[in-house]
Write a protein that holds these residues in place. Structure first.
Motif, PDB file in Angstrom:
ATOM      1  N   TYR A 174       1.055  -1.128   0.114  1.00 24.77           N
ATOM      2  CA  TYR A 174       0.059   0.045   0.031  1.00 24.77           C
ATOM      3  C   TYR A 174       0.899   1.123   0.078  1.00 24.77           C
ATOM      4  O   TYR A 174       0.780   2.178  -0.666  1.00 24.77           O
ATOM      5  CB  TYR A 174      -1.031   0.176   1.238  1.00 24.77           C
ATOM      6  CG  TYR A 174      -1.874   1.259   1.268  1.00 24.77           C
ATOM      7  CD1 TYR A 174      -3.093   1.332   0.558  1.00 24.77           C
ATOM      8  CD2 TYR A 174      -1.552   2.438   2.124  1.00 24.77           C
ATOM      9  CE1 TYR A 174      -3.923   2.474   0.557  1.00 24.77           C
ATOM     10  CE2 TYR A 174      -2.355   3.416   1.904  1.00 24.77           C
ATOM     11  CZ  TYR A 174      -3.337   3.493   1.299  1.00 24.77           C
ATOM     12  OH  TYR A 174      -4.378   4.559   1.265  1.00 24.77           O
ATOM     13  N   ASN A 203      -7.779   1.256   0.255  1.00 19.42           N
ATOM     14  CA  ASN A 203      -7.063   0.628  -0.767  1.00 19.42           C
ATOM     15  C   ASN A 203      -7.830   0.334  -2.071  1.00 19.42           C
ATOM     16  O   ASN A 203      -7.509   0.590  -3.069  1.00 19.42           O
ATOM     17  CB  ASN A 203      -6.372  -0.743  -0.211  1.00 19.42           C
ATOM     18  CG  ASN A 203      -5.390  -1.395  -1.333  1.00 19.42           C
ATOM     19  OD1 ASN A 203      -4.443  -0.767  -1.762  1.00 19.42           O
ATOM     20  ND2 ASN A 203      -5.637  -2.571  -1.625  1.00 19.42           N
ATOM     21  N   ALA A 225      -1.451  -5.367  -2.487  1.00 19.77           N
ATOM     22  CA  ALA A 225      -1.753  -5.234  -0.992  1.00 19.77           C
ATOM     23  C   ALA A 225      -3.359  -5.529  -0.825  1.00 19.77           C
ATOM     24  O   ALA A 225      -3.727  -6.255   0.315  1.00 19.77           O
ATOM     25  CB  ALA A 225      -2.198  -3.595  -0.818  1.00 19.77           C
ATOM     26  N   ASN A 226      -4.268  -5.490  -2.069  1.00 23.62           N
ATOM     27  CA  ASN A 226      -5.378  -6.116  -1.988  1.00 23.62           C
ATOM     28  C   ASN A 226      -5.765  -7.689  -1.776  1.00 23.62           C
ATOM     29  O   ASN A 226      -6.407  -8.223  -1.046  1.00 23.62           O
ATOM     30  CB  ASN A 226      -6.320  -5.742  -3.169  1.00 23.62           C
ATOM     31  CG  ASN A 226      -7.645  -6.115  -3.049  1.00 23.62           C
ATOM     32  OD1 ASN A 226      -8.412  -5.438  -2.087  1.00 23.62           O
ATOM     33  ND2 ASN A 226      -8.274  -6.735  -3.944  1.00 23.62           N
ATOM     34  N   PHE A 246      -0.905  -1.674  -5.400  1.00 19.51           N
ATOM     35  CA  PHE A 246      -2.325  -1.406  -4.663  1.00 19.51           C
ATOM     36  C   PHE A 246      -3.001  -2.749  -4.925  1.00 19.51           C
ATOM     37  O   PHE A 246      -3.555  -3.481  -3.799  1.00 19.51           O
ATOM     38  CB  PHE A 246      -3.289  -0.598  -5.282  1.00 19.51           C
ATOM     39  CG  PHE A 246      -2.935   0.953  -4.765  1.00 19.51           C
ATOM     40  CD1 PHE A 246      -2.709   1.239  -3.426  1.00 19.51           C
ATOM     41  CD2 PHE A 246      -2.577   1.950  -5.471  1.00 19.51           C
ATOM     42  CE1 PHE A 246      -2.018   2.329  -3.061  1.00 19.51           C
ATOM     43  CE2 PHE A 246      -2.156   3.208  -5.271  1.00 19.51           C
ATOM     44  CZ  PHE A 246      -2.048   3.381  -3.683  1.00 19.51           C
ATOM     45  N   ASP A 263     -10.412  -3.514   2.342  1.00 18.20           N
ATOM     46  CA  ASP A 263      -9.837  -2.381   2.933  1.00 18.20           C
ATOM     47  C   ASP A 263     -10.187  -1.239   1.958  1.00 18.20           C
ATOM     48  O   ASP A 263      -9.990  -1.229   0.890  1.00 18.20           O
ATOM     49  CB  ASP A 263      -8.269  -2.429   2.915  1.00 18.20           C
ATOM     50  CG  ASP A 263      -7.552  -1.072   3.512  1.00 18.20           C
ATOM     51  OD1 ASP A 263      -7.556  -1.210   4.781  1.00 18.20           O
ATOM     52  OD2 ASP A 263      -7.118  -0.152   2.842  1.00 18.20           O
TER      53      ASP A 263
END
Length: 158
Positions: free
Chosen positions: A58, A93, A83-84, A80, A90
């Motif tokens: 992120y 995000n 990170a997902n 991103f 989230d």
């Protein structure tokens, strides 16, 4: 004077290295302070295990967005999306993913992630823009049974 600043920075980095969360807080601090080189330095010093986290990906995406260098949008999107994988629900995000998909002109995915982020107004704007581009790019939209009528275009326009 510069030497003192760098010395303080090195001491800060060593202090931060003792706690993983503090590293991420320091990166966030440097990003918000527009000291992108320092944020990047800390992110690059993280070990492999730390790089396999929501926070690392992120913050890397956020860093690329804040630097606003041409071509960074697709790279930021990769971070991103990674990170997902760690935190699929989230809010921030998903909102950033939606924004990055919009920036790279992928409206379908932008709409999908806007919904995941519960951004209904953003989703509706994206749907409208998608419809507008459809009308602009599909000017030869007509019914096979009535090729002289413009009913389909009028329906999309409404």
């Amino acid at each position: 004077m510069k030497r003192q600043v760098y010395l303080i920075f090195i001491i800060l980095c060593l202090f931060i290295s003792s706690c993983k969360n503090n590293k991420y807080e320091a990166v966030y601090f440097f990003i918000n302070s527009k000291e992108y080189d320092k944020a990047e330095l800390i992110l690059n010093k993280l070990n492999k295990k730390e790089k396999k986290s929501f926070e690392y990906n992120y913050l890397n995406g956020l860093l690329l967005v804040k630097q606003s260098i041409a071509g960074n949008k697709r790279e930021a999107l990769k971070f991103f999306l990674k990170a997902n994988e760690y935190k699929p629900n989230d809010y921030l995000n998903n909102l950033m993913i939606s924004k990055m998909y919009y920036e790279v002109n992928d409206l379908n995915n932008a709409e999908s992630f806007a919904l995941k982020a519960d951004d209904l107004s953003g989703f509706l704007k994206l749907v409208q823009q998608s419809g507008d581009s459809s009308i602009a790019l599909l000017q030869n939209l007509y019914s096979i049974s009535k090729p002289t009528n413009q009913e389909l275009l009028l329906g999309i326009a409404v």
